[in-house]
Motif scaffolding. Structure first.
Motif, PDB file in Angstrom:
ATOM      1  N   ILE A  80       0.838  -1.205   0.000  1.00  0.00           N
ATOM      2  CA  ILE A  80       0.000   0.000   0.000  1.00  0.00           C
ATOM      3  C   ILE A  80       0.871   1.252   0.000  1.00  0.00           C
ATOM      4  O   ILE A  80       0.594   2.220  -0.725  1.00  0.00           O
ATOM      5  N   ALA A  81       1.936   1.243   0.809  1.00  0.00           N
ATOM      6  CA  ALA A  81       2.855   2.393   0.844  1.00  0.00           C
ATOM      7  C   ALA A  81       3.499   2.619  -0.519  1.00  0.00           C
ATOM      8  O   ALA A  81       3.650   3.768  -0.971  1.00  0.00           O
ATOM      9  N   ALA A  82       3.870   1.534  -1.194  1.00  0.00           N
ATOM     10  CA  ALA A  82       4.475   1.652  -2.520  1.00  0.00           C
ATOM     11  C   ALA A  82       3.483   2.249  -3.518  1.00  0.00           C
ATOM     12  O   ALA A  82       3.848   3.097  -4.343  1.00  0.00           O
ATOM     13  N   LEU A  83       2.230   1.830  -3.447  1.00  0.00           N
ATOM     14  CA  LEU A  83       1.205   2.355  -4.354  1.00  0.00           C
ATOM     15  C   LEU A  83       0.980   3.847  -4.119  1.00  0.00           C
ATOM     16  O   LEU A  83       0.854   4.630  -5.074  1.00  0.00           O
ATOM     17  N   LEU A  84       0.921   4.259  -2.861  1.00  0.00           N
ATOM     18  CA  LEU A  84       0.708   5.674  -2.544  1.00  0.00           C
ATOM     19  C   LEU A  84       1.886   6.513  -3.018  1.00  0.00           C
ATOM     20  O   LEU A  84       1.704   7.620  -3.551  1.00  0.00           O
ATOM     21  N   TRP A  85       3.098   6.000  -2.832  1.00  0.00           N
ATOM     22  CA  TRP A  85       4.297   6.737  -3.251  1.00  0.00           C
ATOM     23  C   TRP A  85       4.301   6.952  -4.755  1.00  0.00           C
ATOM     24  O   TRP A  85       4.646   8.029  -5.231  1.00  0.00           O
ATOM     25  N   ARG A  86       3.891   5.953  -5.509  1.00  0.00           N
ATOM     26  CA  ARG A  86       4.010   6.048  -6.965  1.00  0.00           C
ATOM     27  C   ARG A  86       2.862   6.821  -7.603  1.00  0.00           C
ATOM     28  O   ARG A  86       3.077   7.585  -8.551  1.00  0.00           O
ATOM     29  N   TYR A  87       1.637   6.658  -7.125  1.00  0.00           N
ATOM     30  CA  TYR A  87       0.484   7.153  -7.870  1.00  0.00           C
ATOM     31  C   TYR A  87      -0.096   8.478  -7.380  1.00  0.00           C
ATOM     32  O   TYR A  87      -0.948   9.049  -8.052  1.00  0.00           O
ATOM     33  N   THR A  88       0.340   8.969  -6.223  1.00  0.00           N
ATOM     34  CA  THR A  88      -0.199  10.243  -5.732  1.00  0.00           C
ATOM     35  C   THR A  88       0.063  11.369  -6.725  1.00  0.00           C
ATOM     36  O   THR A  88      -0.834  12.156  -7.049  1.00  0.00           O
ATOM     37  N   GLY A  89       1.274  11.455  -7.221  1.00  0.00           N
ATOM     38  CA  GLY A  89       1.609  12.502  -8.183  1.00  0.00           C
ATOM     39  C   GLY A  89       0.857  12.373  -9.484  1.00  0.00           C
ATOM     40  O   GLY A  89       0.499  13.381 -10.122  1.00  0.00           O
ATOM     41  N   TYR A  90       0.579  11.145  -9.898  1.00  0.00           N
ATOM     42  CA  TYR A  90      -0.154  10.919 -11.150  1.00  0.00           C
ATOM     43  C   TYR A  90      -1.563  11.500 -11.064  1.00  0.00           C
ATOM     44  O   TYR A  90      -2.010  12.239 -11.953  1.00  0.00           O
ATOM     45  N   TYR A  91      -2.268  11.188  -9.983  1.00  0.00           N
ATOM     46  CA  TYR A  91      -3.645  11.692  -9.842  1.00  0.00           C
ATOM     47  C   TYR A  91      -3.670  13.169  -9.463  1.00  0.00           C
ATOM     48  O   TYR A  91      -4.659  13.853  -9.710  1.00  0.00           O
ATOM     49  N   MET A  92      -2.584  13.662  -8.869  1.00  0.00           N
ATOM     50  CA  MET A  92      -2.491  15.089  -8.575  1.00  0.00           C
ATOM     51  C   MET A  92      -2.611  15.925  -9.845  1.00  0.00           C
ATOM     52  O   MET A  92      -3.207  17.008  -9.838  1.00  0.00           O
ATOM     53  N   ILE A  93      -2.068  15.430 -10.967  1.00  0.00           N
ATOM     54  CA  ILE A  93      -2.119  16.162 -12.232  1.00  0.00           C
ATOM     55  C   ILE A  93      -3.558  16.385 -12.679  1.00  0.00           C
ATOM     56  O   ILE A  93      -3.916  17.461 -13.177  1.00  0.00           O
ATOM     57  N   PHE A  94      -4.411  15.397 -12.491  1.00  0.00           N
ATOM     58  CA  PHE A  94      -5.825  15.534 -12.871  1.00  0.00           C
ATOM     59  C   PHE A  94      -6.496  16.631 -12.046  1.00  0.00           C
ATOM     60  O   PHE A  94      -7.254  17.448 -12.578  1.00  0.00           O
ATOM     61  N   PHE A  95      -6.221  16.644 -10.751  1.00  0.00           N
ATOM     62  CA  PHE A  95      -6.827  17.658  -9.888  1.00  0.00           C
ATOM     63  C   PHE A  95      -6.280  19.047 -10.194  1.00  0.00           C
ATOM     64  O   PHE A  95      -7.022  20.039 -10.151  1.00  0.00           O
ATOM     65  N   LEU A  96      -4.989  19.127 -10.495  1.00  0.00           N
ATOM     66  CA  LEU A  96      -4.405  20.417 -10.869  1.00  0.00           C
ATOM     67  C   LEU A  96      -5.065  20.975 -12.121  1.00  0.00           C
ATOM     68  O   LEU A  96      -5.404  22.171 -12.192  1.00  0.00           O
ATOM     69  N   ALA A  97      -5.268  20.126 -13.107  1.00  0.00           N
ATOM     70  CA  ALA A  97      -5.911  20.568 -14.344  1.00  0.00           C
ATOM     71  C   ALA A  97      -7.327  21.054 -14.076  1.00  0.00           C
ATOM     72  O   ALA A  97      -7.766  22.078 -14.632  1.00  0.00           O
ATOM     73  N   ALA A  98      -8.043  20.350 -13.204  1.00  0.00           N
ATOM     74  CA  ALA A  98      -9.414  20.754 -12.884  1.00  0.00           C
ATOM     75  C   ALA A  98      -9.432  22.066 -12.097  1.00  0.00           C
ATOM     76  O   ALA A  98     -10.279  22.941 -12.351  1.00  0.00           O
ATOM     77  N   LEU A  99      -8.519  22.216 -11.150  1.00  0.00           N
ATOM     78  CA  LEU A  99      -8.472  23.444 -10.346  1.00  0.00           C
ATOM     79  C   LEU A  99      -8.165  24.667 -11.207  1.00  0.00           C
ATOM     80  O   LEU A  99      -8.698  25.760 -10.966  1.00  0.00           O
ATOM     81  N   GLN A 100      -7.329  24.502 -12.204  1.00  0.00           N
ATOM     82  CA  GLN A 100      -6.958  25.638 -13.050  1.00  0.00           C
ATOM     83  C   GLN A 100      -8.070  26.038 -14.011  1.00  0.00           C
ATOM     84  O   GLN A 100      -7.986  27.080 -14.651  1.00  0.00           O
ATOM     85  N   ASN A 101      -9.116  25.220 -14.094  1.00  0.00           N
ATOM     86  CA  ASN A 101     -10.274  25.557 -14.916  1.00  0.00           C
ATOM     87  C   ASN A 101     -11.404  26.183 -14.106  1.00  0.00           C
ATOM     88  O   ASN A 101     -12.454  26.503 -14.667  1.00  0.00           O
ATOM     89  N   ILE A 102     -11.200  26.315 -12.801  1.00  0.00           N
ATOM     90  CA  ILE A 102     -12.205  26.965 -11.952  1.00  0.00           C
ATOM     91  C   ILE A 102     -12.015  28.473 -12.027  1.00  0.00           C
ATOM     92  O   ILE A 102     -10.894  28.978 -11.906  1.00  0.00           O
ATOM     93  N   ASP A 103     -13.085  29.183 -12.209  1.00  0.00           N
ATOM     94  CA  ASP A 103     -13.039  30.650 -12.316  1.00  0.00           C
ATOM     95  C   ASP A 103     -12.538  31.250 -10.996  1.00  0.00           C
ATOM     96  O   ASP A 103     -13.137  31.011  -9.942  1.00  0.00           O
ATOM     97  N   PRO A 104     -11.445  32.010 -11.015  1.00  0.00           N
ATOM     98  CA  PRO A 104     -10.909  32.606  -9.771  1.00  0.00           C
ATOM     99  C   PRO A 104     -11.912  33.516  -9.061  1.00  0.00           C
ATOM    100  O   PRO A 104     -11.808  33.718  -7.845  1.00  0.00           O
ATOM    101  N   SER A 105     -12.877  34.066  -9.798  1.00  0.00           N
ATOM    102  CA  SER A 105     -13.860  34.964  -9.176  1.00  0.00           C
ATOM    103  C   SER A 105     -14.689  34.239  -8.117  1.00  0.00           C
ATOM    104  O   SER A 105     -15.202  34.867  -7.187  1.00  0.00           O
ATOM    105  N   VAL A 106     -14.827  32.911  -8.264  1.00  0.00           N
ATOM    106  CA  VAL A 106     -15.568  32.133  -7.256  1.00  0.00           C
ATOM    107  C   VAL A 106     -14.858  32.222  -5.908  1.00  0.00           C
ATOM    108  O   VAL A 106     -15.491  32.451  -4.866  1.00  0.00           O
ATOM    109  N   TYR A 107     -13.543  32.081  -5.927  1.00  0.00           N
ATOM    110  CA  TYR A 107     -12.778  32.157  -4.681  1.00  0.00           C
ATOM    111  C   TYR A 107     -12.710  33.592  -4.165  1.00  0.00           C
ATOM    112  O   TYR A 107     -12.703  33.817  -2.946  1.00  0.00           O
ATOM    113  N   GLU A 108     -12.686  34.558  -5.055  1.00  0.00           N
ATOM    114  CA  GLU A 108     -12.681  35.963  -4.637  1.00  0.00           C
ATOM    115  C   GLU A 108     -13.970  36.306  -3.924  1.00  0.00           C
ATOM    116  O   GLU A 108     -13.973  37.010  -2.896  1.00  0.00           O
ATOM    117  N   ALA A 109     -15.083  35.811  -4.436  1.00  0.00           N
ATOM    118  CA  ALA A 109     -16.375  36.060  -3.797  1.00  0.00           C
ATOM    119  C   ALA A 109     -16.432  35.412  -2.421  1.00  0.00           C
ATOM    120  O   ALA A 109     -16.939  36.017  -1.453  1.00  0.00           O
TER     121      ALA A 109
END
Length: 290
Positions: free
Chosen positions: A161-190
């Motif tokens: 389990i530790a080996a799986l977490l070490w290897r794949y956390t960064g892989y799935y992080m890319i998906f979340f980063l891409a999604a976060l960068q598509n969120i309108d910043p005005s939502v967080y400003e509000a």
């Protein structure tokens, strides 16, 4: 339909015909062949039609059910931690005020490009009797004798389990980063103008907007773990006994390690397919209800 519209439709079908043909030949046709194979019994090339004999055998195969329990245990423990860690890392590294965030992203993502065999062997040495983990535990006086992580039925699972977490956390992080960068910043400003705290913003804004990516990554990670093979083979080889053996390793053993039983191996493969479909339908229903 006008001649121009007919020409557009025909052109469209011609453009996808090659790809559709390749998918059919190299994906759907082998799947159909495997389904037919799952109804054949015998050893090696001496196969004959056996009806539902392989599926009846599957229901009473103790080793198969052990591998199912092991694989589902990996999924139940790993997926929530993996998705949460990837999402939190993405949120932190998406902050434009954070310095050197590109360096941090690269460092977290680097394990993803590491060879599965290489990093599995690396973890095997790290958790060996004379590995760095046992040296640290002894230096901190937490243990008096080194722990045999790889040979222990519980510790061996945790190493995987530790080996799986070490290897794949960064892989799935890319998906979340891409999604976060598509969120309108005005939502967080509000939300900031309304006095929302960082936790409230994360819970009430970020997580709901990331729900489609949460669904995607959960399905992808579940599919990966149900096919888990390299890490287990290189770390523990399914041992001790069958304590860490997965379904995919069992399929491999049935096909190449034991006396070849290709028909039964195909039957076990379709059991994995049904597990993936069932889990996907359940997750989709839950996400739709929410």
């Amino acid at each position: 339909m006008t001649r121009f519209e007919h020409h557009k439709v025909r052109t469209g079908w011609l453009m996808i015909a090659a790809a559709a043909g390749l998918i059919g030949v190299f994906s759907y046709w082998p799947t159909l062949q495997a389904l037919i194979l799952s109804f054949q019994t015998g050893k090696g090339a001496n196969l004959k039609f056996g009806g539902a004999a392989n599926y009846i055998r599957l229901m009473h195969d103790e080793t198969f059910w052990v591998t199912v329990r092991n694989t589902l245990l990996y999924a139940v423990i790993t997926i929530p931690i993996l998705i949460l860690a990837a999402m939190l890392a993405a949120v932190v590294l998406n902050d434009p005020k954070l310095r050197f965030r590109g360096v941090y992203r690269t460092c977290i993502f680097l394990p993803c490009v590491t060879s599965m065999v290489s990093y599995s062997i690396l973890f095997k040495y790290i958790f060996s009797l004379d590995g760095i983990v046992n040296h640290i535990l002894k230096a901190l006086h937490l243990v008096s004798e080194p722990i045999s992580f790889i040979q222990h039925p519980v510790w061996a699972k945790l190493v995987i389990i530790a080996a799986l977490l070490w290897r794949y956390t960064g892989y799935y992080m890319i998906f979340f980063l891409a999604a976060l960068q598509n969120i309108d910043p005005s939502v967080y400003e509000a939300a900031s103008l309304d006095g929302a705290s960082a936790f409230q913003v994360f819970r009430r804004i970020t997580v709901p907007l990331l729900r489609p990516i949460l669904f995607l990554t959960s399905i992808m990670s579940l599919n990966s773990i149900l096919q888990l093979f390299d890490e287990v083979v290189n770390l523990t080889d399914g041992g001790p006994g069958n304590a860490t053996r997965t379904i995919s390793e069992y399929i491999y053993d049935l096909s190449f390690k034991f006396v070849p039983s290709y028909g039964y191996a195909a039957t076990v493969s379709f059991a994995v397919f049904l597990l993936v479909v069932t889990a996907t339908v359940i997750q989709k229903a839950v996400m739709r209800d929410e």
